[in-house]
Design a protein around this motif. Structure first.
Motif, PDB file in Angstrom:
ATOM      1  N   ARG A  41      15.288 -10.206   6.741  1.00  0.00           N
ATOM      2  CA  ARG A  41      15.273 -10.076   5.286  1.00  0.00           C
ATOM      3  C   ARG A  41      13.843  -9.988   4.772  1.00  0.00           C
ATOM      4  O   ARG A  41      13.514  -9.201   3.888  1.00  0.00           O
ATOM      5  CB  ARG A  41      15.950 -11.305   4.672  1.00  0.00           C
ATOM      6  CG  ARG A  41      15.757 -11.445   3.180  1.00  0.00           C
ATOM      7  CD  ARG A  41      16.935 -10.850   2.511  1.00  0.00           C
ATOM      8  NE  ARG A  41      16.606 -10.072   1.346  1.00  0.00           N
ATOM      9  CZ  ARG A  41      17.100 -10.326   0.147  1.00  0.00           C
ATOM     10  NH1 ARG A  41      17.919 -11.343  -0.025  1.00  0.00           N
ATOM     11  NH2 ARG A  41      16.811  -9.563  -0.869  1.00  0.00           N
ATOM     12  N   HIS A  42      13.004 -10.825   5.372  1.00  0.00           N
ATOM     13  CA  HIS A  42      11.634 -10.900   4.892  1.00  0.00           C
ATOM     14  C   HIS A  42      10.865  -9.613   5.152  1.00  0.00           C
ATOM     15  O   HIS A  42      10.110  -9.148   4.309  1.00  0.00           O
ATOM     16  CB  HIS A  42      10.913 -12.076   5.553  1.00  0.00           C
ATOM     17  CG  HIS A  42       9.501 -12.207   5.108  1.00  0.00           C
ATOM     18  ND1 HIS A  42       9.167 -12.815   3.927  1.00  0.00           N
ATOM     19  CD2 HIS A  42       8.356 -11.772   5.656  1.00  0.00           C
ATOM     20  CE1 HIS A  42       7.869 -12.754   3.774  1.00  0.00           C
ATOM     21  NE2 HIS A  42       7.347 -12.133   4.802  1.00  0.00           N
ATOM     22  N   ILE A  43      11.059  -9.032   6.338  1.00  0.00           N
ATOM     23  CA  ILE A  43      10.151  -7.961   6.749  1.00  0.00           C
ATOM     24  C   ILE A  43      10.735  -6.561   6.578  1.00  0.00           C
ATOM     25  O   ILE A  43       9.997  -5.584   6.486  1.00  0.00           O
ATOM     26  CB  ILE A  43       9.699  -8.167   8.218  1.00  0.00           C
ATOM     27  CG1 ILE A  43       8.450  -7.331   8.521  1.00  0.00           C
ATOM     28  CG2 ILE A  43      10.812  -7.893   9.193  1.00  0.00           C
ATOM     29  CD1 ILE A  43       7.684  -7.824   9.708  1.00  0.00           C
ATOM     30  N   ALA A  44      12.068  -6.448   6.489  1.00  0.00           N
ATOM     31  CA  ALA A  44      12.665  -5.118   6.562  1.00  0.00           C
ATOM     32  C   ALA A  44      12.797  -4.444   5.193  1.00  0.00           C
ATOM     33  O   ALA A  44      13.015  -5.108   4.182  1.00  0.00           O
ATOM     34  CB  ALA A  44      14.031  -5.198   7.225  1.00  0.00           C
ATOM     35  N   ASP A  45      12.678  -3.115   5.189  1.00  0.00           N
ATOM     36  CA  ASP A  45      12.954  -2.331   3.990  1.00  0.00           C
ATOM     37  C   ASP A  45      14.419  -1.922   3.959  1.00  0.00           C
ATOM     38  O   ASP A  45      15.045  -1.860   2.917  1.00  0.00           O
ATOM     39  CB  ASP A  45      12.099  -1.062   3.969  1.00  0.00           C
ATOM     40  CG  ASP A  45      10.637  -1.387   4.088  1.00  0.00           C
ATOM     41  OD1 ASP A  45      10.166  -2.229   3.303  1.00  0.00           O
ATOM     42  OD2 ASP A  45       9.969  -0.821   4.972  1.00  0.00           O
ATOM     43  N   MET A  59       0.847  -1.193   0.000  1.00  0.00           N
ATOM     44  CA  MET A  59       0.000   0.000   0.000  1.00  0.00           C
ATOM     45  C   MET A  59       0.878   1.236   0.000  1.00  0.00           C
ATOM     46  O   MET A  59       1.643   1.466   0.926  1.00  0.00           O
ATOM     47  CB  MET A  59      -0.865  -0.014   1.258  1.00  0.00           C
ATOM     48  CG  MET A  59      -2.285   0.373   0.982  1.00  0.00           C
ATOM     49  SD  MET A  59      -3.248   0.260   2.472  1.00  0.00           S
ATOM     50  CE  MET A  59      -3.879  -1.367   2.388  1.00  0.00           C
ATOM     51  N   SER A 104      -3.236   5.403   5.812  1.00  0.00           N
ATOM     52  CA  SER A 104      -2.877   5.171   7.207  1.00  0.00           C
ATOM     53  C   SER A 104      -3.619   6.115   8.143  1.00  0.00           C
ATOM     54  O   SER A 104      -3.292   6.228   9.295  1.00  0.00           O
ATOM     55  CB  SER A 104      -1.371   5.352   7.383  1.00  0.00           C
ATOM     56  OG  SER A 104      -1.049   6.703   7.106  1.00  0.00           O
ATOM     57  N   MET A 138       6.231  -0.720  -0.175  1.00  0.00           N
ATOM     58  CA  MET A 138       5.916  -0.168   1.140  1.00  0.00           C
ATOM     59  C   MET A 138       5.790   1.351   1.087  1.00  0.00           C
ATOM     60  O   MET A 138       6.403   2.015   0.270  1.00  0.00           O
ATOM     61  CB  MET A 138       7.017  -0.529   2.149  1.00  0.00           C
ATOM     62  CG  MET A 138       6.989  -1.986   2.567  1.00  0.00           C
ATOM     63  SD  MET A 138       5.642  -2.372   3.673  1.00  0.00           S
ATOM     64  CE  MET A 138       5.486  -4.125   3.389  1.00  0.00           C
ATOM     65  N   ALA A 139       5.059   1.869   2.007  1.00  0.00           N
ATOM     66  CA  ALA A 139       4.730   3.282   1.982  1.00  0.00           C
ATOM     67  C   ALA A 139       5.726   4.114   2.773  1.00  0.00           C
ATOM     68  O   ALA A 139       5.355   4.892   3.627  1.00  0.00           O
ATOM     69  CB  ALA A 139       3.316   3.493   2.527  1.00  0.00           C
ATOM     70  N   ARG A 174       0.647  -2.344   7.055  1.00  0.00           N
ATOM     71  CA  ARG A 174      -0.097  -1.878   5.885  1.00  0.00           C
ATOM     72  C   ARG A 174      -1.353  -1.131   6.305  1.00  0.00           C
ATOM     73  O   ARG A 174      -1.630  -0.032   5.839  1.00  0.00           O
ATOM     74  CB  ARG A 174      -0.516  -3.075   5.026  1.00  0.00           C
ATOM     75  CG  ARG A 174       0.484  -3.511   4.003  1.00  0.00           C
ATOM     76  CD  ARG A 174      -0.183  -4.362   2.923  1.00  0.00           C
ATOM     77  NE  ARG A 174      -1.028  -5.405   3.442  1.00  0.00           N
ATOM     78  CZ  ARG A 174      -0.586  -6.602   3.818  1.00  0.00           C
ATOM     79  NH1 ARG A 174       0.698  -6.884   3.739  1.00  0.00           N
ATOM     80  NH2 ARG A 174      -1.419  -7.525   4.279  1.00  0.00           N
ATOM     81  N   ASP A 175      -2.104  -1.744   7.238  1.00  0.00           N
ATOM     82  CA  ASP A 175      -3.413  -1.178   7.582  1.00  0.00           C
ATOM     83  C   ASP A 175      -3.304   0.072   8.428  1.00  0.00           C
ATOM     84  O   ASP A 175      -4.143   0.967   8.347  1.00  0.00           O
ATOM     85  CB  ASP A 175      -4.249  -2.222   8.344  1.00  0.00           C
ATOM     86  CG  ASP A 175      -4.627  -3.398   7.450  1.00  0.00           C
ATOM     87  OD1 ASP A 175      -4.314  -3.319   6.250  1.00  0.00           O
ATOM     88  OD2 ASP A 175      -5.217  -4.362   7.951  1.00  0.00           O
ATOM     89  N   LEU A 176      -2.313   0.134   9.330  1.00  0.00           N
ATOM     90  CA  LEU A 176      -2.254   1.234  10.277  1.00  0.00           C
ATOM     91  C   LEU A 176      -1.141   2.220   9.978  1.00  0.00           C
ATOM     92  O   LEU A 176      -0.958   3.192  10.702  1.00  0.00           O
ATOM     93  CB  LEU A 176      -2.074   0.688  11.704  1.00  0.00           C
ATOM     94  CG  LEU A 176      -3.108  -0.348  12.171  1.00  0.00           C
ATOM     95  CD1 LEU A 176      -2.763  -0.839  13.559  1.00  0.00           C
ATOM     96  CD2 LEU A 176      -4.508   0.239  12.168  1.00  0.00           C
ATOM     97  N   GLY A 177      -0.364   1.959   8.927  1.00  0.00           N
ATOM     98  CA  GLY A 177       0.710   2.884   8.576  1.00  0.00           C
ATOM     99  C   GLY A 177       1.797   2.961   9.619  1.00  0.00           C
ATOM    100  O   GLY A 177       2.356   4.031   9.878  1.00  0.00           O
ATOM    101  N   ASP A 206      17.528  -3.382   2.059  1.00  0.00           N
ATOM    102  CA  ASP A 206      17.712  -4.811   2.319  1.00  0.00           C
ATOM    103  C   ASP A 206      18.418  -5.513   1.167  1.00  0.00           C
ATOM    104  O   ASP A 206      19.297  -6.334   1.371  1.00  0.00           O
ATOM    105  CB  ASP A 206      16.366  -5.469   2.633  1.00  0.00           C
ATOM    106  CG  ASP A 206      15.507  -5.612   1.398  1.00  0.00           C
ATOM    107  OD1 ASP A 206      15.135  -4.575   0.829  1.00  0.00           O
ATOM    108  OD2 ASP A 206      15.235  -6.751   0.997  1.00  0.00           O
ATOM    109  N   THR A 254       7.454   7.041   3.157  1.00  0.00           N
ATOM    110  CA  THR A 254       7.571   8.378   2.618  1.00  0.00           C
ATOM    111  C   THR A 254       8.829   9.015   3.191  1.00  0.00           C
ATOM    112  O   THR A 254       9.402   8.526   4.146  1.00  0.00           O
ATOM    113  CB  THR A 254       6.346   9.213   2.996  1.00  0.00           C
ATOM    114  OG1 THR A 254       6.187   9.148   4.403  1.00  0.00           O
ATOM    115  CG2 THR A 254       5.105   8.684   2.324  1.00  0.00           C
ATOM    116  N   ARG A 287       0.728  -7.070   8.070  1.00  0.00           N
ATOM    117  CA  ARG A 287      -0.619  -6.585   7.782  1.00  0.00           C
ATOM    118  C   ARG A 287      -0.937  -5.339   8.598  1.00  0.00           C
ATOM    119  O   ARG A 287      -1.508  -4.359   8.096  1.00  0.00           O
ATOM    120  CB  ARG A 287      -1.639  -7.685   8.091  1.00  0.00           C
ATOM    121  CG  ARG A 287      -3.077  -7.265   7.856  1.00  0.00           C
ATOM    122  CD  ARG A 287      -4.050  -8.405   8.024  1.00  0.00           C
ATOM    123  NE  ARG A 287      -4.050  -8.988   9.353  1.00  0.00           N
ATOM    124  CZ  ARG A 287      -4.699  -8.461  10.385  1.00  0.00           C
ATOM    125  NH1 ARG A 287      -5.380  -7.342  10.247  1.00  0.00           N
ATOM    126  NH2 ARG A 287      -4.657  -9.040  11.563  1.00  0.00           N
TER     127      ARG A 287
END
Lengths: 340, 339, 338
Positions: free
Chosen positions: C225-229, B1, B7, C1-2, C208-211, C245, C4, C205
């Motif tokens: 590795r899986h989760i990090a930017d 997203m 958010s 991923m968001a 994503r949903d809560l920013g 990553d 900013t 999740r």
């Protein structure tokens, strides 16, 4: 259930064979069926990985092999553990303690609590020789230094008189390994030997184990939950779930195409350092309650391949070819799905 | 997203500071799916739902009380303690003889075996043992309860402070407690009681409490230190909880059980210690009546007449047993894992 | 991923030394354990920064510093521009509404004598302004639902849940105050393999949903590795490498990162005989007495004279696209698979 056939290379007599082993724990809440008909075989010079999560019965099986289960509460109502043809469960306690430590040895996850904090490591290693071999103090110490060298503890002679807490976690695990291999055992059982260690230290210990195994014809049973460690060192794998063997296979076959939904789920659910996945395929639900095992397949409640008959009848270990086995009625579908 | 606007409050739980207060509809669909998946289909460790239904908030104390009422051990202990308390408060209910009235004793009737007239027999002075045992309950129980209360309050509070604050307060309090520990108990009690000319319930209580508080202190301190290092205390600190909240909400409930057990055992010890002091002539003195005093009085001629010693001793044992049972039941009820 | 551009968490030259003292009455400082020794990084809105390292590298102390649970010796931690490192009392409490913690051990991080409802609702008791009293229970139930638990279980106690469910309770507690930053300190390492994935997916999740923005501290390089930017690698209180990553895992420049990555077992036996493995000798030196210059030099196969004399700062170096702290950086892919 008939005794499960020993599998693997059938032409040679296995070093150690566990056959239809059952272990129960009698507790206040009821009987915990920790091991329900486990069978596997280990040949000389082989590394057998026993893979499972907590509660799968992998450690209890190992403790039954070693004869270090507390009875009671533990009970072995059924099964055989044949070591070079002799059923260990039929031996007297005296005869078993002859085997334990000298012919079958074990190392544990937590080296700090397995070592006695009030004795020097030298005296603890030397004790193995004094008790089992009746050596003099001086000879035993000399052998202790040799062993510490062999497991690559730097400055072995100077560190002989140090206490366990003065060593790092990796070094303590080396000391445990030194004690385990002191009497040249034919079988070494390593129960989560690197779980408490950092990756770089873990790599050192696994390398040490591999080297020691090359030097002798020792059979190694590696008990672990880590699919990465297994892939690195194992020849064969036994996957356990809910106190049963759900799959066994040579290591390459199993990773290439798992034949049991649980194995497949595990492989799909772990993150990999060499890949960036979008979402992990988590196995839904939770491991079974050993106090109240479902009548059918223990994995059925979490299984995406579940059919009606899975809930009623526990699947036997179907043989797949000459080297593999899967305790799933639908192993063909799983295998096909894995290929696809 | 990738849209940062997503958010925003739409998926926030219950709105922001501004208090829009709307239910988080935005994420309802994935949430419901997830909730279903998390509920394990049958294979989970099946645990019967217990305690209060979801409609009413539960707390440790109310759950403990619900649990206690269902335990036979607790009910038996509570009934027994109820009877003993009643005996201490209104002894007249249990006997028509007033042992404080000198006329009730006749030397000619000394050391009689139990009979219809004297159910428990009579003692060396010819007094009715039943009446004396019943009337002795008050003093013995007062010593036991008050000493326990004082040691738990003083020792417990100081232990809580020392264990929680650590550092200098801990070092000081620990040293002080060790000084008291070092005093031999009989000698110390003799010394303290020698200061007062007459032994009463309150002087005996004072002497015992002065010597006994360090034990409660140390147990409390150790339990607090163990609880203080737990992750849930760190978690509470991370939420911004105050020291007082951490102390009373997180540490005390987890530390108090070991003190409860020791306190109930000590209660019996104190009642027995009072007997010892009376025997040495510095505890509660005649004409007051206590179980300890009765046992001390009956001891020299125990072989001739056992009942004046056995009955107060039996009451003492029963009382101690009842409180220990109560302590065990309360400790178990306060441990959610044992329910 | 968001992720900013703007930094939500800024860490600058963060230092934490634990004094080593001697003497009972008169305490004399005889040294210090340099648990965290000069760490700087930014966490951007909506991103996950992974922090990896072995035990003793200071990553858990870093988590405590970020949370304001330990007072730093030097340096600053700013959340949305507000300093947490020196904050006290009410100010610290207000800042805490923006940063929360998920801990490693689901068995010890929940008070065994509190109901789940009380545990998840405690943030509202501590911060009464965050939710009106009448609304708290509903919010607690919404939180439980959000993390995939049955909201009707508010009156149960932690021991009635499995490890994975308890970790969800811990996550729900962390979300109650609607923080924007969550520090996850080894959030899945105490869980069984098949449960780890559930919790990792849940964290993804929720992000994503809560920013949310995560600082994800772990020793398991595969999970990070899986989760990090972006990923930071720590060694003896220092950050030795920091980058996206794909850069850190695919083009590691620091020898320690390369050794670390090569030691991670890959769950695939194919070609295991040919896989490159850099096995480090010995154990890391004590953080109370770190080597001069580069701290890794005592175990490094590239160490030269200069490494003992000059400490290499973490910076962009020629031939690389991300920051590293090595005098002789050289990109070397030890995993070789994408």
């Amino acid at each position: 259930m008939p005794p499960l056939p020993a599998w693997g290379a059938p032409e040679s007599e296995p070093l150690l064979a566990v056959e239809d082993l059952h272990v129960e724990f009698v507790t206040r809440q009821g009987t915990v069926k920790a091991v329900n008909g486990v069978g596997y075989a280990l040949h000389p010079g082989e590394t057998l990985a026993v893979l499972g999560e907590s509660g799968s019965g992998k450690s209890v099986t190992a403790q039954a092999i070693m004869g270090i289960l507390d009875t009671p509460p533990a009970r072995v109502p059924k099964g055989r553990i044949r070591f070079r043809g002799t059923d260990l469960l039929g031996l007297s306690e005296d005869a078993r303690s002859q085997v334990r430590g000298s012919r079958i040895a074990m190392i544990f996850q937590d080296a700090l609590s397995a070592l006695n904090p009030v004795f020097t490591v030298g005296s603890q290693i030397a004790e193995m020789f004094r008790v089992h071999r009746g050596m003099s103090r001086r000879d035993a110490e000399r052998r202790a230094v040799e062993l510490m060298d062999r497991v690559r503890i730097p400055g072995a002679r100077q560190r002989l008189h140090d206490y366990p807490h003065q060593f790092s976690g990796g070094m303590r695990q080396r000391i445990m390994i030194a004690m385990a291999i002191a009497l040249d055992p034919e079988v070494l059982i390593a129960d989560e030997p690197t779980t408490a260690l950092d990756v770089t230290v873990q790599a050192q210990i696994m390398e040490l184990l591999a080297e020691l195994k090359r030097e002798s014809d020792m059979g190694l049973i590696l008990i672990t939950h880590d699919l990465g460690v297994v892939a690195d060192v194992a020849d064969k794998i036994v996957v356990m779930y809910g106190g049963r063997v759900v799959e066994n296979a040579p290591v390459h076959d199993l990773y290439r195409a798992p034949a049991h939904p649980y194995t497949r789920g595990l492989l799909d659910s772990i993150p990999r350092i060499d890949r960036k996945g979008r979402e992990l395929h988590a196995i839904a639900g939770m491991p079974p309650n050993l106090l109240d095992m479902p009548p059918g397949c223990a994995f059925a409640p979490r299984c995406p391949y579940r059919q009606d008959d899975c809930v009623t009848a526990a699947p036997p270990l179907h043989r797949i070819g000459s080297t593999r086995g899967s305790a799933c009625h639908y192993w063909r579908e799983v295998l096909d799905g894995s290929h696809g | 997203m990738s849209d940062p606007a997503v958010s925003g409050p739409a998926v926030r739980v219950g709105g922001g500071d501004g208090g829009s207060g709307t239910a988080p509809r935005g994420a309802a669909a994935p949430r419901a799916r997830h909730a279903r998946r998390a509920k394990s289909p049958g294979g989970s460790p099946a645990r019967p739902s217990r305690g209060a239904p979801a409609g009413r908030p539960a707390s440790l104390w109310s759950d403990a009380w619900h649990e206690l009422r269902r335990r036979p051990l607790f009910v038996a202990a509570a009934v027994l303690i109820g009877v003993i308390l009643l005996m201490a408060a209104v002894p007249q209910l249990f006997t028509s003889v007033d042992p404080y009235d000198a006329a009730s004793c006749r030397l000619g009737d000394a050391r009689q075996a139990p009979s219809a007239a004297h159910w428990f027999g009579t003692d060396n002075q010819g007094c009715d043992t039943l009446a004396r045992t019943v009337y002795g309950t008050r003093n013995s129980l007062l010593v036991g309860l008050s000493t326990t209360a004082v040691t738990v309050l003083v020792g417990g509070l100081l232990g809580l402070v020392a264990g929680f604050r650590g550092g200098l307060p801990d070092a000081l309090l620990s040293r002080v407690s060790e000084v008291f520990f070092a005093i031999p108990s009989v000698l110390g009690a003799l010394l303290i009681l020698a200061v007062f000319r007459t032994g009463t319930v309150w002087t005996v209580m004072l002497a015992l409490a002065v010597l006994a508080w360090p034990m409660t202190f140390r147990i409390m301190r150790a339990a607090v230190i163990a609880a203080r290092g737990q992750d849930y205390v760190v978690a509470a600190r991370a939420l911004g909880a105050s020291g007082r909240r951490i102390m009373f909400r997180h540490i005390l409930p987890n530390a108090v059980t070991s003190v409860i057990v020791v306190a109930t055992v000590n209660l019996g010890v104190f009642i027995a210690a009072e007997a010892g002091l009376s025997f040495l002539g510095v505890g509660i003195q005649s004409p007051e009546i206590s179980w300890g005093l009765m046992i001390a009085d009956a001891r020299p001629r125990f072989l001739e007449a056992a009942s004046p010693l056995l009955f107060p001793a039996a009451f003492l044992s029963l009382t101690v047993l009842a409180f220990i049972m109560l302590g065990d039941a309360v400790r178990d009820a306060l441990d959610p894992k044992l329910r | 991923m968001a992720a900013t551009g703007d930094a939500i968490l800024e860490v600058r030259d963060l230092v934490k030394h634990f004094p080593l003292t001697q003497g009972v009455v008169v305490r004399k400082q005889i040294g210090a354990v340099r648990a965290v020794d000069g760490i700087s990084f930014d966490l951007r809105r909506g991103e996950t920064l992974g922090i990896v390292g072995e035990s003793g590298c200071g990553k858990s102390t870093l988590a405590k510093l970020l949370m304001g649970l330990e007072r730093p010796t030097r340096g600053s931690v700013r959340i949305k521009g507000r300093e947490i490192a020196g904050a006290k009392g009410g100010e610290l409490k207000r800042i805490r509404r923006n940063i929360q913690l998920v801990m490693q051990d689901p068995y010890t991080s929940l008070n065994p004598r509190m109901t789940v409802g009380d545990i998840v609702g405690e943030p509202y008791e501590i911060h009464p302004e965050a939710a009106p009293k009448g609304d708290r229970r509903r919010r607690v139930q919404a939180l439980l639902e959000l993390v995939g638990l049955d909201p009707d279980h508010v009156n149960r106690y932690p021991h009635q849940f499995s490890g994975g469910q308890r970790q969800r309770i811990g996550i729900a507690r962390g979300l109650a105050l609607q923080p924007e930053v969550i520090v996850c300190d080894e959030p899945v390492s105490a869980l069984d393999v098949s449960i780890q994935a559930q919790v990792v997916n849940l964290l993804a999740r929720l992000q994503r949903d809560l920013g949310l923005s995560y600082v994800f501290i772990a020793h398991d390089l595969s999970v990070v590795r899986h989760i990090a930017d972006r990923v930071g690698v720590m060694y003896l209180g220092k950050m030795v490498e920091l980058g996206r990553d794909a850069e850190v895992y695919g083009q590691p420049a620091h020898p320690y990162t390369q050794a670390l990555l090569s030691a991670v077992p890959v769950p695939d036996p194919e070609g295991r005989e040919r896989r490159e493995r850099i096995v480090l000798r010995g154990d890391p030196p004590s953080p109370a007495n770190p080597p001069s210059g580069c701290r890794f030099r005592t175990r490094c196969w590239k160490a030269q004279e200069v490494c003992a004399q000059q400490e290499p700062p973490l910076q962009l170096r020629p031939g690389t696209w991300h920051e590293s702290a090595c005098h002789f950086p050289q990109i070397h892919d030890v995993i070789r698979a994408f």
